[in-house]
Design a protein around this motif. Structure first.
Motif, short mmCIF file in Angstrom:
data_model
loop_
_atom_site.label_atom_id
_atom_site.label_comp_id
_atom_site.label_asym_id
_atom_site.label_seq_id
_atom_site.Cartn_x
_atom_site.Cartn_y
_atom_site.Cartn_z
N UNK A 62 0.81 -1.21 0.00
CA UNK A 62 0.00 0.00 0.00
C UNK A 62 0.85 1.27 0.00
N UNK A 63 2.07 1.19 0.51
CA UNK A 63 2.88 2.40 0.60
C UNK A 63 4.05 2.41 -0.37
N UNK A 64 4.28 1.28 -1.02
CA UNK A 64 5.44 1.20 -1.92
C UNK A 64 5.32 2.26 -3.02
N UNK A 65 6.39 2.98 -3.24
CA UNK A 65 6.40 4.04 -4.23
C UNK A 65 6.03 5.40 -3.65
N UNK A 66 5.49 5.41 -2.45
CA UNK A 66 5.11 6.67 -1.80
C UNK A 66 5.93 6.96 -0.55
N UNK A 67 6.30 5.94 0.17
CA UNK A 67 7.07 6.08 1.41
C UNK A 67 8.51 5.66 1.19
N UNK A 68 9.42 6.28 1.93
CA UNK A 68 10.83 5.93 1.87
C UNK A 68 11.39 5.85 3.28
N UNK A 69 11.99 4.72 3.59
CA UNK A 69 12.61 4.52 4.91
C UNK A 69 14.10 4.79 4.79
N UNK A 70 14.67 5.38 5.81
CA UNK A 70 16.10 5.70 5.76
C UNK A 70 16.63 5.85 7.18
N UNK A 71 17.94 6.00 7.27
CA UNK A 71 18.54 6.24 8.58
C UNK A 71 19.74 7.16 8.44
N UNK A 72 20.03 7.85 9.52
CA UNK A 72 21.21 8.71 9.61
C UNK A 72 21.99 8.21 10.82
N UNK A 73 23.04 7.47 10.56
CA UNK A 73 23.79 6.87 11.66
C UNK A 73 24.41 7.93 12.56
N UNK A 74 24.87 9.02 11.96
CA UNK A 74 25.51 10.07 12.75
C UNK A 74 24.55 10.69 13.75
N UNK A 75 23.28 10.76 13.38
CA UNK A 75 22.27 11.34 14.27
C UNK A 75 21.56 10.27 15.09
N UNK A 76 21.90 9.00 14.82
CA UNK A 76 21.23 7.89 15.50
C UNK A 76 19.72 8.01 15.39
N UNK A 77 19.30 8.24 14.17
CA UNK A 77 17.89 8.51 13.89
C UNK A 77 17.48 7.77 12.62
N UNK A 78 16.25 7.29 12.62
CA UNK A 78 15.70 6.68 11.42
C UNK A 78 14.48 7.48 11.01
N UNK A 79 14.14 7.37 9.74
CA UNK A 79 13.11 8.23 9.18
C UNK A 79 12.11 7.42 8.35
N UNK A 80 10.94 8.02 8.17
CA UNK A 80 9.97 7.52 7.21
C UNK A 80 9.40 8.74 6.49
N UNK A 81 9.81 8.90 5.24
CA UNK A 81 9.30 9.98 4.41
C UNK A 81 8.03 9.48 3.74
N UNK A 82 6.95 10.21 3.94
CA UNK A 82 5.66 9.80 3.41
C UNK A 82 5.15 10.84 2.44
N UNK A 83 5.08 10.48 1.18
CA UNK A 83 4.60 11.37 0.13
C UNK A 83 3.24 10.90 -0.38
N UNK A 84 2.54 11.82 -1.02
CA UNK A 84 1.25 11.50 -1.61
C UNK A 84 0.35 10.77 -0.61
N UNK A 85 0.23 11.36 0.55
CA UNK A 85 -0.52 10.71 1.62
C UNK A 85 -1.99 10.57 1.27
N UNK A 86 -2.58 9.50 1.74
CA UNK A 86 -3.98 9.20 1.52
C UNK A 86 -4.69 9.11 2.87
N UNK A 87 -6.00 9.33 2.89
CA UNK A 87 -6.73 9.21 4.17
C UNK A 87 -6.52 7.84 4.82
N UNK A 88 -6.33 6.81 4.01
CA UNK A 88 -6.12 5.47 4.56
C UNK A 88 -4.79 5.32 5.28
N UNK A 89 -3.89 6.28 5.13
CA UNK A 89 -2.62 6.25 5.84
C UNK A 89 -2.75 6.73 7.28
N UNK A 90 -3.90 7.24 7.62
CA UNK A 90 -4.12 7.75 8.97
C UNK A 90 -3.89 6.67 10.01
#
Length: 122
Positions: A62-90
């Motif tokens: 459902x999220x493939x092509x819209x969401x991107x997972x990543x990490x920044x080791x230096x910041x010890x942080x991981x991310x989830x970039x969510x584009x083209x959000x849909x109401x079903x992503x709530x």
């Protein structure tokens, strides 16, 4: 004491974007797998995306092509970039560290954050 702290949630209109962050304290995220999950009231928590310790990623259909997972080791942080959000992503989004063998022989543990709410309106 290990703590995962999510942030970046909010309310957006359909088609908008959000970038979730998950910062860790007391635990090094790099070298272990991690994932993002979503939960809506009355339903079980479900996986959204994950990254293994080698950097390979997976996404639910459902999220493939819209969401991107990543990490920044230096910041010890991981991310989830969510584009083209849909109401079903709530839902409430949680980050999780996966237990098991990590890089360099380390032992990875199972931790969850407290969640950050994402609300997408139509």
């Amino acid at each position: 004491q290990v703590q995962l702290l999510e942030s970046g949630g909010g309310s957006v209109q359909a088609g908008g974007s959000l970038k979730l962050s998950c910062s860790a304290s007391g635990y090094r995220l790099s070298g272990c797998g991690f994932g993002w999950y979503r939960q809506v009231p009355g339903k079980e928590r479900e996986p959204v995306s994950n990254m293994n310790l080698y950097g390979a990623t997976n996404y639910t259909d459902f999220v493939r092509g819209r969401f991107t997972i990543s990490q920044d080791s230096a910041k010890n942080t991981v991310y989830l970039l969510m584009n083209n959000l849909k109401p079903e992503d709530t839902g409430m989004y949680y980050c999780r560290t996966y237990p098991g063998s990590g890089s360099g022989g380390r032992v990875c543990a199972d931790y969850w954050g407290q969640g950050t709410q994402v609300t997408v309106s139509s």
